[in-house]
Write a protein that holds these residues in place. Structure first.
Motif, PDB file in Angstrom:
ATOM      1  N   GLY A  45       0.796  -1.215   0.000  1.00  0.00           N
ATOM      2  CA  GLY A  45       0.000   0.000   0.000  1.00  0.00           C
ATOM      3  C   GLY A  45       0.829   1.266   0.000  1.00  0.00           C
ATOM      4  O   GLY A  45       0.294   2.360   0.196  1.00  0.00           O
ATOM      5  N   ASP A  46       2.140   1.142  -0.255  1.00  0.00           N
ATOM      6  CA  ASP A  46       3.049   2.295  -0.197  1.00  0.00           C
ATOM      7  C   ASP A  46       4.043   2.219  -1.353  1.00  0.00           C
ATOM      8  O   ASP A  46       5.243   2.078  -1.144  1.00  0.00           O
ATOM      9  CB  ASP A  46       3.782   2.284   1.148  1.00  0.00           C
ATOM     10  N   PRO A  47       3.555   2.299  -2.592  1.00  0.00           N
ATOM     11  CA  PRO A  47       4.422   2.002  -3.738  1.00  0.00           C
ATOM     12  C   PRO A  47       5.629   2.913  -3.880  1.00  0.00           C
ATOM     13  O   PRO A  47       6.655   2.477  -4.404  1.00  0.00           O
ATOM     14  CB  PRO A  47       3.480   2.128  -4.939  1.00  0.00           C
ATOM     15  N   ARG A  48       5.556   4.171  -3.432  1.00  0.00           N
ATOM     16  CA  ARG A  48       6.711   5.054  -3.604  1.00  0.00           C
ATOM     17  C   ARG A  48       7.906   4.588  -2.788  1.00  0.00           C
ATOM     18  O   ARG A  48       9.035   4.984  -3.064  1.00  0.00           O
ATOM     19  CB  ARG A  48       6.346   6.494  -3.224  1.00  0.00           C
ATOM     20  N   ASN A  49       7.669   3.758  -1.785  1.00  0.00           N
ATOM     21  CA  ASN A  49       8.757   3.263  -0.956  1.00  0.00           C
ATOM     22  C   ASN A  49       9.056   1.786  -1.187  1.00  0.00           C
ATOM     23  O   ASN A  49       9.873   1.199  -0.477  1.00  0.00           O
ATOM     24  CB  ASN A  49       8.416   3.505   0.516  1.00  0.00           C
ATOM     25  N   ASP A  50       8.423   1.201  -2.186  1.00  0.00           N
ATOM     26  CA  ASP A  50       8.565  -0.225  -2.478  1.00  0.00           C
ATOM     27  C   ASP A  50       9.688  -0.438  -3.478  1.00  0.00           C
ATOM     28  O   ASP A  50       9.558  -0.119  -4.662  1.00  0.00           O
ATOM     29  CB  ASP A  50       7.241  -0.762  -3.032  1.00  0.00           C
ATOM     30  N   ASN A  51      10.830  -0.965  -2.997  1.00  0.00           N
ATOM     31  CA  ASN A  51      11.907  -1.272  -3.948  1.00  0.00           C
ATOM     32  C   ASN A  51      11.690  -2.665  -4.522  1.00  0.00           C
ATOM     33  O   ASN A  51      11.342  -3.595  -3.818  1.00  0.00           O
ATOM     34  CB  ASN A  51      13.296  -1.094  -3.346  1.00  0.00           C
ATOM     35  N   THR A  52      11.865  -2.779  -5.818  1.00  0.00           N
ATOM     36  CA  THR A  52      11.366  -3.935  -6.551  1.00  0.00           C
ATOM     37  C   THR A  52      12.445  -4.850  -7.107  1.00  0.00           C
ATOM     38  O   THR A  52      12.213  -6.040  -7.258  1.00  0.00           O
ATOM     39  CB  THR A  52      10.476  -3.476  -7.719  1.00  0.00           C
ATOM     40  N   ASP A  53      13.587  -4.320  -7.459  1.00  0.00           N
ATOM     41  CA  ASP A  53      14.672  -5.129  -8.036  1.00  0.00           C
ATOM     42  C   ASP A  53      16.008  -4.495  -7.717  1.00  0.00           C
ATOM     43  O   ASP A  53      16.130  -3.266  -7.669  1.00  0.00           O
ATOM     44  CB  ASP A  53      14.566  -5.201  -9.567  1.00  0.00           C
ATOM     45  N   VAL A  54      17.008  -5.329  -7.538  1.00  0.00           N
ATOM     46  CA  VAL A  54      18.398  -4.884  -7.451  1.00  0.00           C
ATOM     47  C   VAL A  54      19.209  -5.639  -8.498  1.00  0.00           C
ATOM     48  O   VAL A  54      19.073  -6.855  -8.631  1.00  0.00           O
ATOM     49  CB  VAL A  54      18.997  -5.132  -6.056  1.00  0.00           C
ATOM     50  N   TYR A  55      20.011  -4.904  -9.247  1.00  0.00           N
ATOM     51  CA  TYR A  55      20.928  -5.491 -10.225  1.00  0.00           C
ATOM     52  C   TYR A  55      22.345  -5.050  -9.861  1.00  0.00           C
ATOM     53  O   TYR A  55      22.573  -3.901  -9.458  1.00  0.00           O
ATOM     54  CB  TYR A  55      20.610  -5.007 -11.640  1.00  0.00           C
ATOM     55  N   ALA A  56      23.297  -5.958 -10.007  1.00  0.00           N
ATOM     56  CA  ALA A  56      24.694  -5.649  -9.735  1.00  0.00           C
ATOM     57  C   ALA A  56      25.556  -6.475 -10.672  1.00  0.00           C
ATOM     58  O   ALA A  56      25.456  -7.699 -10.681  1.00  0.00           O
ATOM     59  CB  ALA A  56      25.040  -5.949  -8.278  1.00  0.00           C
ATOM     60  N   PHE A  57      26.391  -5.820 -11.468  1.00  0.00           N
ATOM     61  CA  PHE A  57      27.211  -6.532 -12.448  1.00  0.00           C
ATOM     62  C   PHE A  57      28.417  -5.696 -12.834  1.00  0.00           C
ATOM     63  O   PHE A  57      28.407  -4.465 -12.744  1.00  0.00           O
ATOM     64  CB  PHE A  57      26.386  -6.887 -13.692  1.00  0.00           C
ATOM     65  N   VAL A  58      29.472  -6.391 -13.240  1.00  0.00           N
ATOM     66  CA  VAL A  58      30.634  -5.704 -13.820  1.00  0.00           C
ATOM     67  C   VAL A  58      30.188  -5.115 -15.149  1.00  0.00           C
ATOM     68  O   VAL A  58      29.590  -5.809 -15.980  1.00  0.00           O
ATOM     69  CB  VAL A  58      31.813  -6.670 -14.003  1.00  0.00           C
ATOM     70  N   SER A  59      30.428  -3.834 -15.339  1.00  0.00           N
ATOM     71  CA  SER A  59      29.902  -3.127 -16.507  1.00  0.00           C
ATOM     72  C   SER A  59      30.450  -3.722 -17.796  1.00  0.00           C
ATOM     73  O   SER A  59      31.675  -3.843 -17.952  1.00  0.00           O
ATOM     74  CB  SER A  59      30.260  -1.643 -16.430  1.00  0.00           C
ATOM     75  N   SER A  70      18.848  -0.048  -8.749  1.00  0.00           N
ATOM     76  CA  SER A  70      17.747  -0.452  -7.885  1.00  0.00           C
ATOM     77  C   SER A  70      16.492   0.271  -8.334  1.00  0.00           C
ATOM     78  O   SER A  70      16.536   1.470  -8.636  1.00  0.00           O
ATOM     79  CB  SER A  70      18.053  -0.133  -6.416  1.00  0.00           C
ATOM     80  N   ASN A  71      15.386  -0.471  -8.382  1.00  0.00           N
ATOM     81  CA  ASN A  71      14.121   0.080  -8.865  1.00  0.00           C
ATOM     82  C   ASN A  71      13.114   0.234  -7.737  1.00  0.00           C
ATOM     83  O   ASN A  71      13.097  -0.549  -6.793  1.00  0.00           O
ATOM     84  CB  ASN A  71      13.522  -0.829  -9.944  1.00  0.00           C
ATOM     85  N   TRP A  72      12.253   1.221  -7.898  1.00  0.00           N
ATOM     86  CA  TRP A  72      11.168   1.483  -6.956  1.00  0.00           C
ATOM     87  C   TRP A  72       9.882   1.785  -7.735  1.00  0.00           C
ATOM     88  O   TRP A  72       9.917   2.020  -8.941  1.00  0.00           O
ATOM     89  CB  TRP A  72      11.501   2.699  -6.083  1.00  0.00           C
ATOM     90  N   ILE A  73       8.774   1.787  -7.046  1.00  0.00           N
ATOM     91  CA  ILE A  73       7.441   2.162  -7.546  1.00  0.00           C
ATOM     92  C   ILE A  73       7.018   1.218  -8.677  1.00  0.00           C
ATOM     93  O   ILE A  73       7.086   1.541  -9.861  1.00  0.00           O
ATOM     94  CB  ILE A  73       7.370   3.626  -8.008  1.00  0.00           C
ATOM     95  N   PRO A  74       6.545   0.027  -8.334  1.00  0.00           N
ATOM     96  CA  PRO A  74       6.207  -0.967  -9.362  1.00  0.00           C
ATOM     97  C   PRO A  74       4.929  -0.651 -10.105  1.00  0.00           C
ATOM     98  O   PRO A  74       4.100   0.145  -9.675  1.00  0.00           O
ATOM     99  CB  PRO A  74       6.031  -2.243  -8.524  1.00  0.00           C
TER     100      PRO A  74
END
Length: 458
Positions: A45-59, A70-74
């Protein structure tokens, strides 16, 4: 540091370069990837604070750097105006790094936001004409941010007046959205870049997984149910040495990564959302522990026996057995403890490979079991990434960090079914969504531009 992984170890990990053409073909009939969206009752019920995915990789184009996203607001419907999608100005958004294995953040990158709103009582419009640059007077609402790097030694402001790339209103309002994104990418002192703004929802999967694991008979697969939606992204590309223990990536190449949201309350900022590995809070934690998990720091994970038991005796494995007849591996699942809680190293359990545990860092202490995404930065980018990552012999892929192309639903389903123990993939265990609908970029921030087309097409 020399990466100590050989063919025999890979077979023990279920990842043999040895993956046969026939077994790969059985799985390749399409597959999926996933994330943590609306994963707990309170944050749903609080999408602005909902982190949805984290990605981490050597560029892939700058192998001396690491990219963190890192993504937020699904589930942002592109036509969701007139106020569209904004970061919470009272919250703190964090990407955290543990490089010594104690499950406590050694480095925190923290964003805070403020509004710049010129609409007042004059208009309801987000913009009153075409927007061709971030400082265009036609853009009536924008957000700015401050980015800090916080360590036990203190805090340093890296960006004090960054501009967030706006929501993609549509072609009339933003005829060249790519230019707006390019203008929003900001250089960091000492090297590196950061980005804040809207992006395509780049995780791909069929969400019918929650309907008794695809309908109870795998009939509900093959639909990319996140297609067309957007998210808000915070991104960093920084030199590997900036993240390594003691600044020495050769001796200490492995880092742990997670993101959190701290929401303002009368008693100060309180952590309300947390994400490391995808799907953990959704498919591992039971409903009664989900809100607690979001508030828990990784250093406390091992102190919650009910949570640890959900890893050593996973519900999904029992569901696969009861619904599909796929025999659940014997418990306790120490292979999953390695994948999710300690990182993979020969000294940590049955997976006989040294891959991504902080115990491989020469200057690290004893590893504290904790849920986070772990990345061995000494493994160079793969020229032709395999969507099944480590399970297909592609050591730069999930669960060694997470790339945008990694098909984490299929990978995690296979791991829960025992592929990391047996060295064999389970035929047909897939959601038949094996790539994103939009191609990924070749330069930072890599994640595709946001859609401006309605999800519900006429």
């Amino acid at each position: 540091m020399e990466l100590r992984i050989n063919r025999r170890a890979l077979i023990g990990l279920g990842v043999a370069a040895a993956l046969t053409a026939s077994s790969f073909a059985m799985l390749r009939t399409d597959s999926g990837n996933a994330s943590s969206h609306r994963e707990a009752p309170a944050i749903a019920g609080d999408p602005r604070n909902d982190n949805t995915d984290v990605y981490a990789f050597v560029s892939p184009d700058k192998a001396d750097t690491v990219t963190l996203l890192s993504n937020w607001i699904p589930f942002q419907e592109p036509q969701g105006g007139p106020n569209f999608y904004t970061f919470d100005t009272k919250s703190r958004y964090n990407i955290k790094i543990d490089n010594d294995g104690d499950a406590k953040p050694d480095i925190t990158y923290q964003w805070t936001f403020r509004d710049e709103d010129r609409r007042g009582n004059d208009t309801f419009l987000y913009n009153n004409g075409p927007v061709t640059s971030l400082d265009d007077q036609n853009l009536l609402y924008r957000q700015r941010y401050t980015l800090k790097r916080i360590t036990p030694g203190g805090s340093k402001t890296l960006v004090s007046n960054g501009i967030v790339a706006p929501s993609n209103v549509g072609p009339a309002s933003m005829p060249d959205y790519g230019t707006l994104r390019a203008q929003s990418i900001t250089g960091l002192p000492g090297g590196g870049k950061t980005f804040a703004g809207q992006s395509d929802e780049a995780f791909f999967l069929d969400l019918h997984v929650f309907d008794l694991l695809y309908g109870g008979d795998l009939s509900e697969v093959g639909e990319e149910t996140t297609k067309g939606y957007n998210v808000n992204t915070l991104g960093l590309q920084v030199p590997i040495k900036d993240l390594a223990l003691k600044g020495d990536a050769k001796r200490n190449p492995v880092i742990g990564i997670w993101s959190t949201t701290d929401k303002f309350s009368p008693n100060g900022h309180v952590q309300v959302s947390r994400l490391g590995n995808p799907l953990v809070n959704e498919l591992v934690a039971p409903a009664g522990l989900k809100d607690a998990f979001n508030a828990l720091p990784p250093a406390k994970d091992a102190d919650v026996p009910a949570l640890v038991k959900r890893v050593t005796d996973p519900e999904v494995a029992r569901l696969l057995q009861s619904i599909y007849g796929i025999k659940a591996p014997a418990t306790p699942r120490n292979d999953l403890v390695q994948i999710f809680l300690t990182g993979i190293a020969k000294g940590n359990g049955p997976i006989a490979a040294d891959l991504n545990s902080q115990s491989l860092n020469k200057d690290a202490g004893k590893v504290r079991p904790a849920e986070m995404l772990r990345l061995n930065t000494s493994i160079p980018p793969t020229k032709d990434p395999n969507r099944l990552g480590v399970l297909a012999g592609d050591l730069q892929g999930f669960p060694n960090g997470r790339r945008l192309v990694d098909d984490v639903v299929d990978i995690e389903l296979q791991a829960v079914a025992g592929a990391a123990q047996s060295g064999k993939l389970v035929p047909g265990l897939t959601d038949k969504v094996d790539k994103n609908d939009k191609p990924f970029g070749q330069v930072f921030p890599y994640i595709p531009l946001p859609s401006n087309v309605s999800v519900n097409q006429r």
